[in-house]
Enzyme design. Structure first.
Site, mmCIF file in Angstrom:
data_model
loop_
_atom_site.group_PDB
_atom_site.id
_atom_site.type_symbol
_atom_site.label_atom_id
_atom_site.label_comp_id
_atom_site.label_asym_id
_atom_site.label_seq_id
_atom_site.Cartn_x
_atom_site.Cartn_y
_atom_site.Cartn_z
ATOM 1 N N PRO A 38 0.821 -1.210 0.000
ATOM 2 C CA PRO A 38 0.000 0.000 0.000
ATOM 3 C C PRO A 38 0.860 1.268 0.000
ATOM 4 C CG PRO A 38 -0.040 -1.071 2.160
ATOM 5 C CD PRO A 38 0.694 -1.984 1.245
ATOM 6 N N ASP A 39 0.340 2.359 -0.582
ATOM 7 C CA ASP A 39 1.055 3.629 -0.434
ATOM 8 C C ASP A 39 0.620 4.263 0.885
ATOM 9 O OD1 ASP A 39 -1.397 4.824 -0.923
ATOM 10 O OD2 ASP A 39 -0.826 5.742 -2.818
ATOM 11 N N PHE A 40 0.956 5.510 1.099
ATOM 12 C CA PHE A 40 0.659 6.141 2.384
ATOM 13 C C PHE A 40 -0.634 6.951 2.352
ATOM 14 C CE2 PHE A 40 5.114 5.272 2.152
ATOM 15 C CZ PHE A 40 5.347 4.660 3.365
ATOM 16 N N ARG A 41 -0.789 7.780 1.294
ATOM 17 C CA ARG A 41 -1.816 8.826 1.340
ATOM 18 C C ARG A 41 -3.011 8.601 0.424
ATOM 19 N NH1 ARG A 41 3.074 10.810 2.245
ATOM 20 N NH2 ARG A 41 3.374 11.833 4.245
ATOM 21 N N ASN A 112 11.146 5.106 -1.318
ATOM 22 C CA ASN A 112 10.603 3.828 -0.882
ATOM 23 C C ASN A 112 11.602 3.049 -0.032
ATOM 24 O OD1 ASN A 112 8.447 4.646 -2.343
ATOM 25 N ND2 ASN A 112 8.784 3.252 -4.070
ATOM 26 N N ASP A 114 11.163 -0.326 0.400
ATOM 27 C CA ASP A 114 10.842 -1.732 0.136
ATOM 28 C C ASP A 114 11.960 -2.489 -0.563
ATOM 29 O OD1 ASP A 114 10.641 -0.808 -2.543
ATOM 30 O OD2 ASP A 114 8.474 -0.513 -2.366
ATOM 31 N N HIS A 131 14.859 7.840 2.080
ATOM 32 C CA HIS A 131 14.245 7.582 3.393
ATOM 33 C C HIS A 131 14.755 6.282 4.006
ATOM 34 C CE1 HIS A 131 10.669 10.422 2.219
ATOM 35 N NE2 HIS A 131 11.773 11.065 2.496
ATOM 36 N N CYS A 139 20.351 -0.246 17.212
ATOM 37 C CA CYS A 139 19.808 0.298 18.454
ATOM 38 C C CYS A 139 19.763 1.822 18.331
ATOM 39 C CB CYS A 139 20.708 -0.119 19.611
ATOM 40 S SG CYS A 139 20.318 0.732 21.153
ATOM 41 N N CYS A 142 22.622 3.160 21.469
ATOM 42 C CA CYS A 142 24.071 2.956 21.331
ATOM 43 C C CYS A 142 24.483 2.670 19.888
ATOM 44 C CB CYS A 142 24.560 1.846 22.263
ATOM 45 S SG CYS A 142 24.058 0.199 21.710
ATOM 46 N N THR A 205 4.522 9.498 -6.598
ATOM 47 C CA THR A 205 4.723 10.185 -5.312
ATOM 48 C C THR A 205 3.790 11.375 -5.198
ATOM 49 O OG1 THR A 205 6.250 11.442 -3.912
ATOM 50 C CG2 THR A 205 6.719 11.443 -6.283
ATOM 51 N N SER A 206 3.317 11.632 -3.971
ATOM 52 C CA SER A 206 2.437 12.781 -3.749
ATOM 53 C C SER A 206 3.249 14.062 -3.563
ATOM 54 C CB SER A 206 1.569 12.530 -2.508
ATOM 55 O OG SER A 206 2.394 12.432 -1.359
ATOM 56 N N ASN A 229 1.721 9.497 -12.654
ATOM 57 C CA ASN A 229 1.058 9.442 -11.346
ATOM 58 C C ASN A 229 -0.451 9.448 -11.528
ATOM 59 O OD1 ASN A 229 2.165 9.483 -8.568
ATOM 60 N ND2 ASN A 229 0.743 11.175 -8.261
HETATM 61 P P1 OAD Z 1 2.130 8.837 -0.951
HETATM 62 O O1 OAD Z 1 1.223 7.756 -0.483
HETATM 63 O O2 OAD Z 1 2.115 10.121 -0.209
HETATM 64 O O3 OAD Z 1 1.824 9.172 -2.476
HETATM 65 C C1 OAD Z 1 1.690 8.160 -3.445
HETATM 66 C C2 OAD Z 1 1.279 8.821 -4.758
HETATM 67 O O4 OAD Z 1 1.260 7.810 -5.767
HETATM 68 C C3 OAD Z 1 -0.084 9.456 -4.723
HETATM 69 O O5 OAD Z 1 -0.055 10.664 -5.450
HETATM 70 C C4 OAD Z 1 -0.982 8.401 -5.426
HETATM 71 O O6 OAD Z 1 -2.065 8.987 -6.115
HETATM 72 C C5 OAD Z 1 -0.006 7.822 -6.413
HETATM 73 N N1 OAD Z 1 -0.263 6.429 -6.803
HETATM 74 C C6 OAD Z 1 -0.685 5.382 -6.051
HETATM 75 N N2 OAD Z 1 -0.730 4.255 -6.758
HETATM 76 C C7 OAD Z 1 -0.319 4.576 -8.025
HETATM 77 C C8 OAD Z 1 -0.135 3.846 -9.247
HETATM 78 N N3 OAD Z 1 -0.364 2.529 -9.335
HETATM 79 N N4 OAD Z 1 0.309 4.538 -10.331
HETATM 80 C C9 OAD Z 1 0.563 5.862 -10.267
HETATM 81 N N5 OAD Z 1 0.392 6.596 -9.153
HETATM 82 C C10 OAD Z 1 -0.024 5.965 -8.046
HETATM 83 O O7 OAD Z 1 3.610 8.196 -1.008
HETATM 84 P P2 OAD Z 1 5.015 8.965 -1.092
HETATM 85 O O8 OAD Z 1 4.911 10.178 -1.929
HETATM 86 O O9 OAD Z 1 6.020 7.950 -1.443
HETATM 87 O O10 OAD Z 1 8.002 8.268 4.594
HETATM 88 O O11 OAD Z 1 5.201 9.386 0.422
HETATM 89 C C11 OAD Z 1 6.355 10.053 0.846
HETATM 90 C C12 OAD Z 1 6.770 9.625 2.228
HETATM 91 O O12 OAD Z 1 5.688 9.786 3.141
HETATM 92 C C13 OAD Z 1 7.147 8.170 2.342
HETATM 93 O O13 OAD Z 1 8.480 7.908 1.970
HETATM 94 C C14 OAD Z 1 6.895 7.850 3.785
HETATM 95 C C15 OAD Z 1 5.680 8.680 4.069
HETATM 96 O O14 OAD Z 1 5.617 9.210 5.355
HETATM 97 C C16 OAD Z 1 8.639 7.331 5.349
HETATM 98 O O15 OAD Z 1 8.344 6.166 5.351
HETATM 99 C C17 OAD Z 1 9.764 7.816 6.157
#
Ligand code: OAD
Length: 272
Positions: A38-41, A112, A114, A131, A139, A142, A205-206, A229
């Site tokens: 899953p993505d985040f947002r 990412n 992963d 990231h 740890c 330490c 990426t968002s 995207n």
């Molecule tokens: P987000 O979840 O914020 O954004 C993912 C983006 O990809 C969104 O704009 C979705 O619309 C788009 N998306 C999802 N599936 C897609 C697909 N199959 N094809 C094209 N677009 C798609 O994820 P990131 O931008 O990676 O930090 O988030 C940035 C950081 O926020 C991450 O690295 C994470 C999080 O907090 C840490 O883990 C430290």
């Protein structure tokens, strides 16, 4: 032909004619959703929308160092679902590896954690894991490294690992960059490569998290930036030569591969 397809033809022409030889790629969680991560947002499927059971003050707390020190359990509940090993690279990852194979990849900046870039065969020296990743852990007090096999066992049971030095007993955390932590120095060392790119691909990426979100702004105004995207993000689309390929990134990448004459190679490499 739609505008996007015509523009992708122009992008393909830049590559085929040798005008674009230094391609910089910037990626986020959207390139791995097709792998089942899953993505985040994303509103319904994203991790942050599905954390209610963990009872967090806000979703981002799960990746926050201050919160982790008080309560590391939610992170380890999540880590079980995110831990590398059961996932395979997507068409988008494989496309980036083809760029590397053809000596066109100047640098990949990924948010990412992963490790699918490495799994796709992209050489380590071309990857900046901005990231961090799940590849190592230590740890938080330490800094003693923690063995990978013990980590895997703890994550599988959603248990919180503690420092191997029992005197210390500190919390163990993967080398993922949490909120309130600095990005690896490599990110800043390689940032100038964005200024010397002759083509930029932004994928999945968002662009909500800084400083990564500032990377596309480092690109000179006359260098084409292509966005693959589901939605428009950041300032992509504001430069005359920006190309927006809105939709799932694997489909967008396949269109570009068609225009380049790389489609068969892409599919064959992806199938392995
Ligand atoms: P987000 O979840 O914020 O954004 C993912 C983006 O990809 C969104 O704009 C979705 O619309 C788009 N998306 C999802 N599936 C897609 C697909 N199959 N094809 C094209 N677009 C798609 O994820 P990131 O931008 O990676 O930090 O988030 C940035 C950081 O926020 C991450 O690295 C994470 C999080 O907090 C840490 O883990 C430290």
């Amino acid at each position: 032909q739609t505008l996007t397809e015509r523009s992708l033809d122009a992008v393909a022409h830049l590559i085929k004619s040798g005008k674009a030889r230094r391609v910089v790629v910037m990626t986020g969680a959207g390139i791995s959703t097709a792998a089942g991560i899953p993505d985040f947002r994303s509103p319904e499927t994203g991790l942050y929308a599905n954390l209610a059971a963990l009872d967090l003050p806000e979703p981002e707390a799960v990746f926050d160092l201050v919160f982790f020190k008080q309560n590391p359990r939610p992170f380890y509940v999540l880590a079980k679902d995110l831990y590398p090993g059961n996932f395979h690279p997507t068409v988008s990852h494989v496309f980036i590896s083809l760029l590397a194979q053809k000596s066109l990849l100047h640098q990949l900046f990924t948010q990412n954690i992963d490790c699918l870039e490495r799994a796709a065969g992209i050489p380590g020296h071309l990857i900046v894991e901005a990231h961090g990743s799940f590849a190592d852990q230590r740890c938080i007090d330490c800094k003693t490294a923690y063995p990978a096999d013990l980590m895997r066992a703890h994550v599988a049971r959603a248990e919180v690992p503690r420092c191997v030095d029992v005197e210390c007993g500190g919390l163990v955390k993967p080398d993922i960059v949490f909120f309130h932590e600095a990005l690896p120095s490599l990110f800043y060392d390689r940032m100038p490569l964005a200024e010397t790119a002759d083509l930029v691909l932004v994928m999945g990426t968002s662009l909500q998290v800084h400083p990564f979100a500032g990377l596309p702004e480092q690109v000179p105004g006359d260098v084409p930036r292509v966005l693959f995207n589901l939605e428009r993000v950041g300032s992509l689309g504001s430069h005359a030569d920006d190309v927006l390929v809105l939709g799932d990134c694997d489909s967008g990448v396949r269109l570009l591969a068609d225009a380049l004459g790389w489609r068969e190679e892409l599919e064959a490499t992806w199938r392995g």
